[in-house]
Scaffold this motif. Structure first.
Motif, mmCIF file in Angstrom:
data_model
loop_
_atom_site.group_PDB
_atom_site.id
_atom_site.type_symbol
_atom_site.label_atom_id
_atom_site.label_comp_id
_atom_site.label_asym_id
_atom_site.label_seq_id
_atom_site.Cartn_x
_atom_site.Cartn_y
_atom_site.Cartn_z
ATOM 1 N N ASN A 2 0.835 -1.168 0.104
ATOM 2 C CA ASN A 2 -0.182 -0.023 0.149
ATOM 3 C C ASN A 2 1.008 1.345 -0.012
ATOM 4 O O ASN A 2 1.976 1.077 0.108
ATOM 5 C CB ASN A 2 -0.937 -0.015 1.206
ATOM 6 C CG ASN A 2 -0.350 -0.083 2.444
ATOM 7 O OD1 ASN A 2 0.925 0.468 2.721
ATOM 8 N ND2 ASN A 2 -0.854 -0.642 3.495
ATOM 9 N N SER A 71 -9.781 13.727 -3.043
ATOM 10 C CA SER A 71 -8.795 12.771 -3.225
ATOM 11 C C SER A 71 -7.525 12.968 -2.503
ATOM 12 O O SER A 71 -7.005 12.078 -1.688
ATOM 13 C CB SER A 71 -8.456 12.541 -4.867
ATOM 14 O OG SER A 71 -9.671 12.242 -5.422
ATOM 15 N N LYS A 73 -7.302 14.952 0.180
ATOM 16 C CA LYS A 73 -7.688 14.636 1.638
ATOM 17 C C LYS A 73 -7.593 13.132 1.969
ATOM 18 O O LYS A 73 -7.105 12.895 3.134
ATOM 19 C CB LYS A 73 -8.601 15.544 2.009
ATOM 20 C CG LYS A 73 -8.841 16.867 1.956
ATOM 21 C CD LYS A 73 -10.167 17.586 2.142
ATOM 22 C CE LYS A 73 -10.200 19.038 1.988
ATOM 23 N NZ LYS A 73 -11.629 19.465 2.341
ATOM 24 N N GLN A 74 -8.070 12.380 1.421
ATOM 25 C CA GLN A 74 -8.287 11.082 1.836
ATOM 26 C C GLN A 74 -6.938 10.346 1.733
ATOM 27 O O GLN A 74 -6.432 9.519 2.628
ATOM 28 C CB GLN A 74 -9.175 10.246 0.701
ATOM 29 C CG GLN A 74 -9.409 8.828 0.958
ATOM 30 C CD GLN A 74 -10.096 8.724 2.466
ATOM 31 O OE1 GLN A 74 -10.933 9.537 2.792
ATOM 32 N NE2 GLN A 74 -10.072 7.621 3.134
ATOM 33 N N ILE A 75 -6.073 10.680 0.616
ATOM 34 C CA ILE A 75 -4.700 10.076 0.727
ATOM 35 C C ILE A 75 -3.970 10.477 1.762
ATOM 36 O O ILE A 75 -3.246 9.558 2.531
ATOM 37 C CB ILE A 75 -3.929 10.618 -0.649
ATOM 38 C CG1 ILE A 75 -4.515 9.887 -1.839
ATOM 39 C CG2 ILE A 75 -2.399 10.304 -0.733
ATOM 40 C CD1 ILE A 75 -4.247 10.643 -3.150
ATOM 41 N N LYS A 77 -4.876 11.746 4.723
ATOM 42 C CA LYS A 77 -5.659 11.276 6.154
ATOM 43 C C LYS A 77 -5.586 9.674 6.172
ATOM 44 O O LYS A 77 -5.017 9.194 7.469
ATOM 45 C CB LYS A 77 -7.201 11.560 6.051
ATOM 46 C CG LYS A 77 -7.712 11.311 7.384
ATOM 47 C CD LYS A 77 -9.253 11.772 7.279
ATOM 48 C CE LYS A 77 -9.977 11.335 8.701
ATOM 49 N NZ LYS A 77 -11.340 11.970 8.697
ATOM 50 N N THR A 78 -5.564 8.792 5.364
ATOM 51 C CA THR A 78 -5.227 7.281 5.209
ATOM 52 C C THR A 78 -3.978 7.302 5.468
ATOM 53 O O THR A 78 -3.820 6.116 6.455
ATOM 54 C CB THR A 78 -5.760 6.925 4.107
ATOM 55 O OG1 THR A 78 -7.244 7.027 3.790
ATOM 56 C CG2 THR A 78 -5.618 5.209 4.244
ATOM 57 N N ASN A 79 -2.997 7.767 4.744
ATOM 58 C CA ASN A 79 -1.533 7.449 5.043
ATOM 59 C C ASN A 79 -0.590 7.995 6.252
ATOM 60 O O ASN A 79 0.179 7.673 6.696
ATOM 61 C CB ASN A 79 -1.013 7.647 3.661
ATOM 62 C CG ASN A 79 -1.466 6.751 2.765
ATOM 63 O OD1 ASN A 79 -1.219 5.452 2.623
ATOM 64 N ND2 ASN A 79 -2.378 7.159 1.951
ATOM 65 N N ASP A 82 -4.088 13.133 10.557
ATOM 66 C CA ASP A 82 -4.778 14.406 10.457
ATOM 67 C C ASP A 82 -4.144 15.250 11.254
ATOM 68 O O ASP A 82 -4.761 16.525 11.431
ATOM 69 C CB ASP A 82 -6.318 14.412 10.783
ATOM 70 C CG ASP A 82 -6.477 13.902 12.282
ATOM 71 O OD1 ASP A 82 -5.606 13.617 12.947
ATOM 72 O OD2 ASP A 82 -7.641 13.595 12.668
#
Length: 241
Positions: A2, A71, A73-75, A77-79, A82
């Protein structure tokens, strides 16, 4: 593997299709329309080989909403979580016939608001009224960079080349570095894609050979507060929700 595992292992990753063609067109239009008017500013650098704008978000605050789309923001936050913020933003435009190249190096300096004598902070410089310093290694290890590609970027127009896993060696003196010590990757990224990299990753770029320009928005992030009244010169908070 990932995204975050690849970044931790190799020092970088590439993610395509983070931005739509419409979003890229809006960014380019805004930069060209506003930028032409402000080229006299200290934050602008203009030559035959390079056009650059430092403190990009200060100069183009309207770009924040486009850059931090759902897109991206999600990258983040996920990796990464925050608790990160922007510490530096630069726009680069490598023109079609540019002979500008950058040799292998690590990104070892941060931009700060003043010069203070602090343990572990060294190699102070001042460029265009901006203070830069090399911080302790633990701060650099908690930083990452996102490069947004506004054009298709290939080895012919100066795509970054990197030495895989070189970030894991910490700060390395240039006279002890050789590109033969690791595998080299050419980081070709399509328009609308991003590259994420660690600042201690050795990277370089070649001259343009195909008469195609390369425009990139370079954004650095960190989650570390600086000590004893020293502050990030260009701290920009953003909402990941």
């Amino acid at each position: 593997m990932n995204v975050i595992d690849e970044i931790n292992s190799e020092g970088f990753t590439i993610i395509e299709n983070v931005y739509s063609a419409d979003e890229i067109d809006k960014l380019i239009s805004n930069i060209e329309n506003v930028g032409i008017q402000n080229q006299h500013k200290n934050t602008y650098r203009k030559s035959d080989d390079l056009f650059a704008v430092r403190q990009f978000f200060n100069e183009f605050p309207q770009a924040l909403e486009i850059v931090f789309n759902s897109s991206l923001k999600q990258i983040i936050k996920t990796n990464f979580g925050d608790n990160y913020f922007v510490t530096k933003s630069i726009y680069f435009d490598k023109p079609e016939k540019s002979n500008w190249f950058v040799s292998y190096h690590q990104d070892l300096t941060i931009s700060v608001n003043q010069k203070l004598e602090l343990d572990g902070f060294e190699n102070w410089t001042v460029k265009q009224n901006q203070f830069a310093v090399q911080p302790p290694e633990n701060i650099l290890k908690n930083c990452f960079t996102i490069r947004i590609h506004l054009d298709n970027t290939s080895k012919e127009n100066g795509a970054l080349k990197v030495i895989n896993k070189s970030h894991s060696k910490g700060i390395v003196r240039l006279d002890n570095f050789t590109s033969k010590t690791g595998n080299e990757s050419i980081c070709e990224v399509e328009k609308g894609g991003i590259m994420i990299m660690k600042p201690l990753l050795f990277h370089a770029s070649n001259k343009t050979t195909n008469n195609e320009r390369r425009r990139v928005i370079h954004i650095e992030f960190c989650n570390q507060q600086l000590p004893n009244g020293l502050n990030w010169n260009e701290k920009v908070e953003f909402n990941l929700n």
